[in-house]
Scaffold this motif. Structure first.
Motif, PDB file in Angstrom:
ATOM      1  N   ILE A 157       0.866  -1.173   0.000  1.00 38.59           N
ATOM      2  CA  ILE A 157       0.000   0.000   0.000  1.00 38.59           C
ATOM      3  C   ILE A 157       0.910   1.232   0.000  1.00 38.59           C
ATOM      4  N   PRO A 163      -6.438   3.182   5.529  1.00 35.91           N
ATOM      5  CA  PRO A 163      -6.749   2.935   4.110  1.00 35.91           C
ATOM      6  C   PRO A 163      -7.960   3.743   3.664  1.00 35.91           C
ATOM      7  N   MET A 167      -9.871   1.399  -0.807  1.00 37.87           N
ATOM      8  CA  MET A 167      -8.985   0.297  -0.422  1.00 37.87           C
ATOM      9  C   MET A 167      -9.699  -0.661   0.523  1.00 37.87           C
ATOM     10  N   MET A 180      -1.267  -5.481   4.404  1.00 34.64           N
ATOM     11  CA  MET A 180      -0.565  -4.565   3.508  1.00 34.64           C
ATOM     12  C   MET A 180       0.174  -3.493   4.304  1.00 34.64           C
ATOM     13  N   SER A 182       3.496  -0.214   3.701  1.00 32.40           N
ATOM     14  CA  SER A 182       4.172   0.634   2.724  1.00 32.40           C
ATOM     15  C   SER A 182       5.589   0.147   2.444  1.00 32.40           C
ATOM     16  N   GLU A 253      -2.846   3.817  -4.750  1.00 29.16           N
ATOM     17  CA  GLU A 253      -2.796   3.351  -3.361  1.00 29.16           C
ATOM     18  C   GLU A 253      -2.336   1.902  -3.274  1.00 29.16           C
ATOM     19  N   HIS A 254      -2.692   1.100  -4.252  1.00 26.63           N
ATOM     20  CA  HIS A 254      -2.240  -0.289  -4.341  1.00 26.63           C
ATOM     21  C   HIS A 254      -1.020  -0.308  -5.257  1.00 26.63           C
TER      22      HIS A 254
END
Length: 269
Positions: A157, A163, A167, A180, A182, A253-254
């Motif tokens: 992410i 989120p 998301m 998920m 970063s 974002e994904h």
């Protein structure tokens, strides 16, 4: 959409139905996108000949067998926590007459391997299922030999904040145990474990377009084959999932990401 392993009582996220569906979409033995071409990109520049390799989260074995055939390692071990995918992988290896390939299934937790067992740890879109990234990378670091390489792709992410609603909708549609995080979280966990030369490459632009093509084929050219494999309701559920996924891919974002790191040599070595 998970089922339950009747022997262990544990939830199974990639059962035979999931395997059949994903193979229609991504190819025999593949439970994540991109096929052998994306595996080769993750491994770009690495010489695996004569190396001992761990394929962490090997799924149905397509990636493991591709690496064994293409890169000629000394040995490659596919590891996964779910029994159905390991059974599928072993059958595929037997059909292929694969040499130097083994598959091991074990519950979540510490990896069932001795320290320094592997020269390379590879993973294709499986780390996302492990919520504790620091514990995960400590284990990967432990089973690598000094000078060993970690090379992977995973589904990340773009941030570590709450989120977005889109998301949350996508994660609900998937219905999988996605932990998920970063790229910053991944790299920090890798560094804390002891890895050096850590690197993350965002692959959102690539999969954003690929996912749109997958969605089109799922509704069109592949629809009949998918329905024949898993039934109309299962296909419809995944069409909804791809619809939700495309929104978070388009927003950025994904972000599927490639990861690299090195376990340093011992001092004086």
């Amino acid at each position: 959409m998970s089922s339950v392993d009747q022997e262990t009582g544990h939830a199974v996220e990639y059962d035979d139905t999931a395997i059949r569906f994903l193979e229609v979409l991504w190819g025999e033995g593949y439970l994540s996108p991109g096929g052998p071409e994306e595996v080769d990109r993750v491994l770009l520049g690495l010489d695996l000949s004569g190396k001992r390799i761990l394929d962490f989260g090997c799924g149905a074995g397509g990636v493991t067998l591709h690496i064994a055939k293409t890169y000629r390692p000394a040995a490659i071990t596919g590891f996964d926590v779910e029994a159905p995918v390991i059974a599928h992988a072993r059958e595929a290896a037997e059909r292929a007459g694969a040499v130097g390939v083994s598959f091991i299934q074990s519950p979540p937790g510490p990896l069932p391997f001795m320290d320094g067992s592997f020269d390379v740890v590879f993973s294709k879109d499986a780390l996302v299922h492990v919520p504790d990234k620091r514990a995960l990378f400590r284990e990967i670091f432990r089973v690598l030999s000094p000078g060993g390489i970690f090379a992977a792709s995973d589904w990340l992410i773009a941030h570590d904040d709450e989120p977005s609603d889109d998301m949350k909708a996508y994660l609900a549609a998937e219905g999988l145990s996605f932990g998920m995080a970063s790229a910053a979280t991944y790299l920090a966990a890798m560094t804390a474990a002891g890895f050096t030369a850590t690197h993350a490459e965002n692959r959102n632009a690539w999969y954003r377009d690929v996912a749109r093509e997958e969605f089109s084929r799922l509704k069109g050219a592949l629809h009949s084959a998918a329905v024949a494999a898993v039934g109309e309701a299962y296909v419809a559920k995944n069409i909804r999932t791809w619809t939700a996924m495309q929104k978070v891919l388009d927003s950025g974002e994904h972000c599927p990401t490639h990861l690299r790191g090195i376990k340093p040599m011992r001092r004086g070595a």
